[in-house]
Scaffold this motif. Structure first.
Motif, short mmCIF file in Angstrom:
data_model
loop_
_atom_site.label_atom_id
_atom_site.label_comp_id
_atom_site.label_asym_id
_atom_site.label_seq_id
_atom_site.Cartn_x
_atom_site.Cartn_y
_atom_site.Cartn_z
N UNK A 141 41.17 25.29 26.07
CA UNK A 141 41.09 24.44 27.24
C UNK A 141 42.07 24.90 28.32
N UNK A 142 43.28 25.28 27.89
CA UNK A 142 44.26 25.81 28.84
C UNK A 142 43.76 27.09 29.49
N UNK A 143 43.17 27.98 28.70
CA UNK A 143 42.63 29.23 29.27
C UNK A 143 41.53 28.93 30.28
N UNK A 144 40.68 27.95 29.96
CA UNK A 144 39.58 27.61 30.87
C UNK A 144 40.13 27.08 32.20
N UNK B 51 39.79 28.87 35.81
CA UNK B 51 39.15 28.14 36.90
C UNK B 51 39.93 28.29 38.20
N UNK B 52 41.25 28.35 38.09
CA UNK B 52 42.07 28.50 39.30
C UNK B 52 42.33 29.98 39.61
N UNK B 53 41.49 30.86 39.09
CA UNK B 53 41.52 32.31 39.35
C UNK B 53 42.83 32.97 38.93
N UNK B 54 43.34 32.63 37.76
CA UNK B 54 44.53 33.30 37.25
C UNK B 54 44.11 34.62 36.62
N UNK B 55 44.90 35.66 36.85
CA UNK B 55 44.57 36.96 36.26
C UNK B 55 45.00 36.98 34.79
#
Length: 121
Positions: A45-48, A52-56
């Motif tokens: 869930x954290x990865x999603x 979603x906020x475009x983290x690399x």
């Protein structure tokens, strides 16, 4: 006066079914597996959210790396002094009841150095 019947090893009528001192042996692994499943679901869930906020990829992997490093350093800073302290405490408590003779042999490091200096036969 009537005498009471003697109990035998196979007399299971007097043992109640609800007296179980230890949990079944397969219960702890199920608990660990359930905890692991919840941790994996939370991490996904954290990865999603991060994706979603475009983290690399580097930013996504930095969080778990920092968490694991803090956990390792914290457990070492707490565990080593606590383990040494409990070891000293247990020796002091056991020495009240048992006699520990002083070792007459030198330390293993001295024995290794002495044997290394001996000439070969």
């Amino acid at each position: 006066m009537a005498s009471q019947p003697t109990r035998t090893v196979t007399d299971w009528d007097s043992v109640s079914a609800h007296e179980e001192p230890l949990p079944p042996p397969d219960l702890p692994p199920w608990g660990v597996g359930l905890l692991g499943a919840f941790l994996v679901m939370e991490r996904r869930r954290e990865y999603a959210v991060l994706r979603t906020v475009d983290a690399d990829t580097g930013r996504v992997l930095t969080g778990p790396a920092v968490e694991s490093a803090v956990a390792v350093v914290g457990s070492l800073l707490i565990g080593i002094p606590l383990g040494l302290g409990l070891g000293v405490l247990s020796i002091r408590v056991l020495s009240l009841f048992l006699h520990f003779p002083h070792p007459r042999s030198p330390s293993p490091a001295v024995c290794i150095e002495v044997t290394a200096l001996l000439p070969e036969p």
